[in-house]
Design a protein around this motif. Structure first.
Motif: not given
Ligand code: ADP
Length: 499
Positions: A82-98
């Protein structure tokens, strides 16, 4: 088929091998590629392989390691994808890894507590399946965003695979909650081989789908980069074209300015010469009168012969100065000049006589090739002036040549209605810096030079409707060529009255 049957074991182990091989080889292939998102994805899927391995060997693991750890690692692996895909869409704020780590640890603690207390074990599984289904739904939503953002068809494979996962898990939660147990087909135990095989196959789908996305993405980047390069090249060509245009304009402007300066100089020097000639004319006439008076008095008082000769010479010189002044006035006053006719070769001989002394003093060998026995018309003294100037320049240039090797070649010849004359020397030639400007007023390389000679010589040639040029093909020294029409055309400046 019993689960410890060698066939089942072989199936499980080879499935496991595939489970490990696909994500890890993908992860390995992408090393050094700078694609951190893809590596995170395959790391997540690799983690899922670990969960599958623990599942297969679960009966040999301590209980606390088996169920709670397997569950939280399974959740963590979905989180990583999920984290990997979130970082493919810059306009969506990704949840931090922690945030993901905390979620996985929390699940482990909760599951362990329930496990240790042996409280409601089926509900513990239902809780885990519910959580992982939610993570999978989030992943589906995210995969759909990536699909739109990158116009990726391969994302459909991921969406379909994770939909199947989420549906299976949700069905199992419902079944568990309703009946209190899993059906044997959907139960993730070693004996439910069918579901295990489906699970094994899923790795092929979600890795295959992701690879499709990687290929699509890099192809798009390549297309974009190519477009940008083409655009940049077009811009560069445009800039170059503009640069050339502005250079042309600049050159044109410089040329105009140079021409204006030359015209200005010409007008100034012509006007100056005419003014001086005009002003000097009166004192010269007065001097002539005084000389004549002195001569008369010397004759009357029978002055000694040397004094009378001296007076004669003074008169002669004064008349020469008067002639020069007269010529300058003709040249620049704008009035038509009187013309005289003479054979060119004879005129050359007259000028050579005037230079005979300098030629012999400077040990210059003169080569004559005179073949212009035709008369031509010219303003008195002007063509002689051109020839004298060419000879003087050639003699000056030969100063840097050893005296025994100094040569000047004078050649005259006839062309249709035109008489030609060339003066060549074996001096150092025209200095490179002056090549384009020797005929311009004030262009000189000599410390004592004025840069007027060639300018005036060309002015005279053109006044007669002729030309004076530097022979560009001459390889040693310098060669100047004068061309004068035998009879000036009616529109030659020399025959015209200036406005
Ligand atoms: P000036 O002789 O006063 O310098 P000119 O207009 O007669 O002016 O000549 C311009 C320049 O052209 C000279 O200074 C010299 O550098 C060059 N030049 C002319 N004739 C020759 C020649 N035969 N060989 C080499 N340079 C020459």
């Amino acid at each position: 088929m019993p689960h410890d049957h060698p066939g089942v074991q072989l199936l499980l182990l080879s499935g496991l091998a595939i489970y490990w091989l696909i994500p890890l080889s993908s992860w390995w292939m992408l090393r050094g590629d700078g694609n951190r998102n893809a590596r995170l994805w395959f790391l997540g899927t690799g983690l899922y392989s670990l969960v599958a391995t623990m599942f297969v060997f679960g009966k040999w693991l301590p209980p606390l390691m088996a169920a709670p750890l397997m569950a939280s690692l399974g959740l963590l692996s979905v989180f990583m994808m999920l984290a990997s895909l979130q970082r493919e869409v810059p306009r969506v704020k990704a949840i931090p890894y922690r945030g993901y780590w905390a979620g996985a640890v929390l699940e482990y603690v909760l599951m362990s507590a329930l496990y240790v207390g042996q409280v409601a074990l089926p509900h513990m599984y239902a809780l885990h399946l519910g959580l992982i289904s939610l993570a999978e739904i989030a992943l589906i939503v995210q995969a759909n965003r990536v699909r739109q953002q990158h116009q990726s068809q391969a994302m459909w494979i991921l969406i379909a695979t994770f939909m199947a996962f989420a549906l299976t898990n949700l069905v199992r939660v419902m079944e568990l909650l309703l009946t209190g147990h899993f059906s044997s087909l959907l139960d993730f135990t070693v004996t439910s081989n069918a579901s295990l095989i489906v699970n094994y196959l899923s790795v092929i789908f979600y890795c295959y789908g992701y690879w499709g996305f990687v290929v699509e993405k890099s192809r798009r980047q390549l297309v974009l980069a190519t477009k940008e390069t083409v655009q940049a090249q077009a811009n560069e060509r445009l800039a170059l074209h503009r640069e050339e245009l502005s250079q042309d304009l600049l050159r044109e402007r410089m040329k105009w300015m140079e021409q204006l300066t030359a015209i200005g100089k010409l007008a100034q020097s012509g006007a100056l010469s005419a003014t001086i000639a005009h002003e000097v004319n009166q004192p010269l006439a007065a001097i002539q009168l005084n000389i004549e008076e002195s001569q008369r008095m010397a004759q009357d008082s029978q002055a000694p012969a040397p004094m009378q000769q001296l007076l004669k010479r003074i008169e002669h010189d004064n008349q020469r100065v008067a002639q020069i002044v007269q010529r300058v006035r003709w040249m620049f006053s704008g009035q038509p000049s009187p013309m005289q006719s003479q054979i060119l070769d004879d005129l050359v001989q007259v000028v050579l006589q005037l230079h005979a002394q300098r030629l012999s003093r400077e040990q210059v060998q003169l080569h004559l090739d005179l073949q212009a026995k035709r008369p031509f018309q010219f303003a008195p003294g002007e063509i002689e002036h051109v020839l004298m100037n060419l000879l003087d320049n050639a003699l000056d240039a030969l100063q840097s040549v050893p005296s025994q090797a100094r040569h000047i070649t004078l050649h005259t010849w006839c062309e249709t209605n035109t008489l030609c004359l060339s003066v060549a020397d074996n001096g150092p030639g025209i200095p490179e810096a002056l090549r384009d400007s020797i005929f311009e007023l004030l262009g000189t390389s000599k410390t004592t030079g004025m840069g007027v000679g060639l300018w005036l010589a060309r002015y005279i040639a053109e006044r007669h409707g002729g030309t004076l040029t530097l022979d560009e093909h001459n390889t040693t020294g310098a060669r100047f060529v004068l061309r004068i029409p035998q009879r000036p055309l009616t529109d030659a400046p020399i025959l015209r009255t200036k406005d």
